[in-house]
Design a protein around this motif. Structure first.
Motif, mmCIF file in Angstrom:
data_model
loop_
_atom_site.group_PDB
_atom_site.id
_atom_site.type_symbol
_atom_site.label_atom_id
_atom_site.label_comp_id
_atom_site.label_asym_id
_atom_site.label_seq_id
_atom_site.Cartn_x
_atom_site.Cartn_y
_atom_site.Cartn_z
ATOM 1 N N ALA A 174 -1.676 -18.680 2.703
ATOM 2 C CA ALA A 174 -0.366 -17.700 2.547
ATOM 3 C C ALA A 174 -0.522 -16.646 1.783
ATOM 4 O O ALA A 174 -0.294 -16.450 0.591
ATOM 5 C CB ALA A 174 0.831 -18.740 2.189
ATOM 6 N N GLU A 175 -1.306 -15.420 2.390
ATOM 7 C CA GLU A 175 -1.690 -14.289 1.571
ATOM 8 C C GLU A 175 -1.070 -13.199 2.380
ATOM 9 O O GLU A 175 -1.638 -12.992 3.394
ATOM 10 C CB GLU A 175 -3.173 -14.688 1.721
ATOM 11 N N PRO A 176 -0.113 -12.341 1.480
ATOM 12 C CA PRO A 176 0.439 -11.391 2.220
ATOM 13 C C PRO A 176 -0.737 -10.085 2.269
ATOM 14 O O PRO A 176 -0.417 -9.049 3.074
ATOM 15 C CB PRO A 176 1.459 -10.974 1.047
ATOM 16 N N ILE A 177 -1.796 -10.098 1.580
ATOM 17 C CA ILE A 177 -2.518 -8.758 1.638
ATOM 18 C C ILE A 177 -3.794 -9.196 2.875
ATOM 19 O O ILE A 177 -4.423 -10.108 2.891
ATOM 20 C CB ILE A 177 -3.470 -8.902 0.446
ATOM 21 N N THR A 178 -3.961 -8.305 3.454
ATOM 22 C CA THR A 178 -4.858 -8.095 4.632
ATOM 23 C C THR A 178 -6.142 -7.010 4.064
ATOM 24 O O THR A 178 -5.577 -5.922 3.881
ATOM 25 C CB THR A 178 -4.308 -7.583 6.012
ATOM 26 N N PRO A 179 -7.129 -7.627 3.765
ATOM 27 C CA PRO A 179 -8.056 -6.562 3.102
ATOM 28 C C PRO A 179 -8.655 -5.576 4.006
ATOM 29 O O PRO A 179 -8.589 -5.789 5.400
ATOM 30 C CB PRO A 179 -8.996 -7.532 2.588
ATOM 31 N N LEU A 180 -9.136 -4.582 3.461
ATOM 32 C CA LEU A 180 -9.458 -3.376 4.058
ATOM 33 C C LEU A 180 -10.734 -3.966 5.169
ATOM 34 O O LEU A 180 -10.811 -3.261 6.186
ATOM 35 C CB LEU A 180 -10.058 -2.379 3.345
ATOM 36 N N VAL A 181 -11.421 -4.727 4.705
ATOM 37 C CA VAL A 181 -12.618 -5.209 5.498
ATOM 38 C C VAL A 181 -12.116 -5.728 6.836
ATOM 39 O O VAL A 181 -12.809 -5.579 7.945
ATOM 40 C CB VAL A 181 -13.596 -6.085 4.814
ATOM 41 N N ASP A 182 -10.767 -6.255 6.950
ATOM 42 C CA ASP A 182 -10.360 -6.762 8.188
ATOM 43 C C ASP A 182 -9.580 -5.620 8.986
ATOM 44 O O ASP A 182 -9.435 -5.619 10.141
ATOM 45 C CB ASP A 182 -9.164 -7.672 7.985
ATOM 46 N N ARG A 183 -9.459 -4.248 8.426
ATOM 47 C CA ARG A 183 -8.869 -3.207 9.027
ATOM 48 C C ARG A 183 -9.727 -1.848 9.314
ATOM 49 O O ARG A 183 -9.371 -1.140 9.960
ATOM 50 C CB ARG A 183 -7.607 -2.804 8.272
ATOM 51 N N ILE A 184 -11.034 -2.234 8.796
ATOM 52 C CA ILE A 184 -11.814 -1.031 8.827
ATOM 53 C C ILE A 184 -12.215 -0.498 10.357
ATOM 54 O O ILE A 184 -12.189 0.708 10.330
ATOM 55 C CB ILE A 184 -13.146 -1.367 7.918
ATOM 56 N N ARG A 185 -12.490 -1.482 11.140
ATOM 57 C CA ARG A 185 -12.649 -0.933 12.492
ATOM 58 C C ARG A 185 -11.435 -0.557 13.022
ATOM 59 O O ARG A 185 -11.760 0.486 14.038
ATOM 60 C CB ARG A 185 -13.226 -2.236 13.275
#
Length: 553
Positions: free
Chosen positions: A365-376
């Motif tokens: 239950a983590e509200p943060i999506t890290p940049l590594v998951d959004r970089i592409r």
């Protein structure tokens, strides 16, 4: 117009008068023969900020080399060089001051050149003992010190061949830089670093090049050739759009390379070491910034489903955490039109950058999506990233280019990195709609206390609107106090007027930035402001986003 001798006589007569008598010097222009001088401001007392002086020198008196200043870009560079000459001349003169100058070649209100000639603006401390005028000392100042400094800086007919050669080199350096920067867009690069560039700085408090530093050498796989108008053919590293990861051991030069890219949004003076390096002019250095204000920013790309159901598509706080502040800075850069993000893990929030497999399994239950998951996803939408990573390999599979630093020497480790990561670059999950929601603004005057209006900068640390201080210290590419001063005035315009006239915050910022670019003086309410330096549009937007009084819809 009055003769300069009349100014000198008046100053002699003012000796021992009360300090306010200096105001008699206003509203007159004094003819020195080869230039004119006028007072744009007279200080109210000996302890007030110094008086403003404007000098105009005709082109024929300047005697600049033929054909050197035929374009606006060449005139900006020539004026920058003349300002530096004037600064050197007055360096040991206590009563004459010019706005400070760094390593960057910038458009400055202190020294302007056009088809008619040069306009030089500086400050003079009008001498006094107590609150009584030292008229004879003032007369000497304007009879000898000021004209001698003006002639020494501006008369290239008498300056000698070395001085004319230095001016020419300065102008040509700037034109070559602009050519490199134009090439970035043509070739879909985010940056170029020339071979033999010196990137390391002398120290943490000196922006001068480090003596004995390892010169930059581009990896063969990234080496390109550029033909410049004055330097001829140069080689160096072209960094393509997409995801670039810089890796290497500690103290081997990763952050030094990123810092050079960060500063290469500006041209640099000859001999700086970075004069043939260029970066996307709207590139933004991004970092975590505990405690910063956020106003209505869409951070839902990275943070969503907060406990309590707070709306992260229009998030506000007066005291952001590291991860929230960094998410906001990325979103605000994208909103402002920035297309390149420069990020160093050392100044980032770890939980916004990465989340390893074990933590994903343990905490779901983590509200943060890290940049590594959004970089592409960002790359696919035209947002490039250059990241320094020394402690995590999670970005390697996503990288289009991996640069390795070993004792300041660069190699291309892309193929090896992908082998280790076990995958080629992975397409990120797309999502419909815009990456961030554009904020709509409305007029939001700064709070006033009494009748006094204050619009000023505190070096590059903060700007002040009345009694509201806006911390800009984390906006790393505000490099000159004059830029901060211009941004302070831009925020005054935005908060009191422009935000109410435009549909979005970005449109309002663009309008102010366009007018400032066309006429730097226009942003200020002062007559002939001497200390303004042209700011970047994205930095105006970044400062506005940190204003706690900002009202958005």
């Amino acid at each position: 117009m009055r003769d300069a001798d009349q100014l000198i006589s008046t100053l002699h007569r003012l000796d021992a008068n009360s300090y306010g008598a200096y105001k008699r010097l206003r509203d007159d222009v004094y003819d020195y023969g080869d230039f004119t001088l006028e007072f744009t401001r007279i200080q109210s007392d000996p302890y007030a900020p110094p008086s403003g002086v404007r000098v105009r020198v005709p082109l024929d008196v300047l005697a600049l080399p033929d054909g050197l200043v035929s374009t606006e870009d060449e005139r900006v560079a020539a004026a920058d060089h003349i300002a530096r000459r004037f600064a050197r001349v007055i360096a040991h003169t206590r009563d004459i001051a010019l706005a400070p100058l760094g390593q960057e070649i910038l458009e400055r209100s202190s020294c302007r050149l056009d088809e008619r000639g040069l306009e030089l603006r500086f400050q003079v401390h009008l001498p006094a003992r107590g609150r009584r005028i030292l008229g004879h000392q003032a007369a000497r100042l304007f009879d000898l010190d000021v004209p001698d400094a003006v002639f020494a800086a501006c008369d290239f007919a008498e300056a000698g061949e070395d001085a004319r050669r230095a001016l020419t080199e300065h102008v040509h350096c700037y034109v070559d830089y602009l050519t490199i920067r134009a090439t970035l867009a043509e070739r879909n690069w985010v940056a170029f670093v020339a071979d033999d560039a010196v990137l390391a700085r002398a120290s943490g408090i000196s922006d001068a090049p480090m003596e004995g530093a390892v010169a930059f050498a581009s990896p063969e796989s990234t080496r390109v050739h550029l033909d410049l108008p004055h330097a001829g053919t140069v080689t160096g590293m072209g960094i393509p759009a997409g995801v670039t990861v810089i890796v290497g051991g500690g103290y081997h030069g990763k952050s030094t390379l990123l810092a050079a890219l960060e500063r290469a949004v500006y041209a640099h003076i000859p001999g700086d070491g970075r004069e043939r390096c260029a970066t996307d002019p709207d590139a933004m250095k991004i970092r975590a910034e505990d405690g910063r204000a956020i106003r209505g920013t869409d951070i839902s790309l990275f943070i969503d489903d907060l406990p309590g159901g707070a709306d992260t598509s229009a998030f506000s706080t007066d005291n952001a955490s590291g991860s929230t502040s960094q998410a906001a800075s990325i979103a605000e850069a994208i909103e402002a039109g920035g297309r390149t993000l420069l990020i160093d893990e050392d100044t980032s929030a770890t939980n916004l950058m990465i989340r390893d497999a074990r933590m994903r399994e343990l905490v779901q239950a983590e509200p943060i999506t890290p940049l590594v998951d959004r970089i592409r996803l960002l790359s696919g939408r035209g947002i490039s990233s250059v990241l320094v990573m020394g402690g995590s390999g999670d970005y390697l599979a996503h990288a289009d280019l991996v640069l390795g630093l070993d004792t300041y020497r660069v190699s291309d480790l892309t193929a090896r990195a992908h082998d280790i990561a076990g995958a080629t670059p992975i397409p990120g999950e797309d999502r419909p709609g815009a990456l961030v929601r554009d904020r709509a603004g409305r007029a939001c005057p700064a709070p006033r206390h009494g009748k006094r209006r204050t619009t000023k900068a505190m070096a590059t640390r903060a700007v002040v609107l009345d009694r509201t201080s806006i911390d800009i210290s984390a906006i790393a590419q505000i490099v000159d106090p004059g830029q901060a001063e211009a941004i302070a005035w831009a925020l005054r315009r935005l908060t009191e007027d422009e935000l109410a006239q435009h549909a979005t915050v970005r449109e309002a910022v663009d309008a102010v930035a366009a007018r400032t670019s066309a006429n730097l003086d226009s942003v200020s309410e002062h007559t002939a402001p001497a200390f303004l330096v042209a700011p970047r549009r994205v930095d105006i937007a970044a400062a506005l986003s940190r204003y706690r009084g900002l009202l958005v819809r």
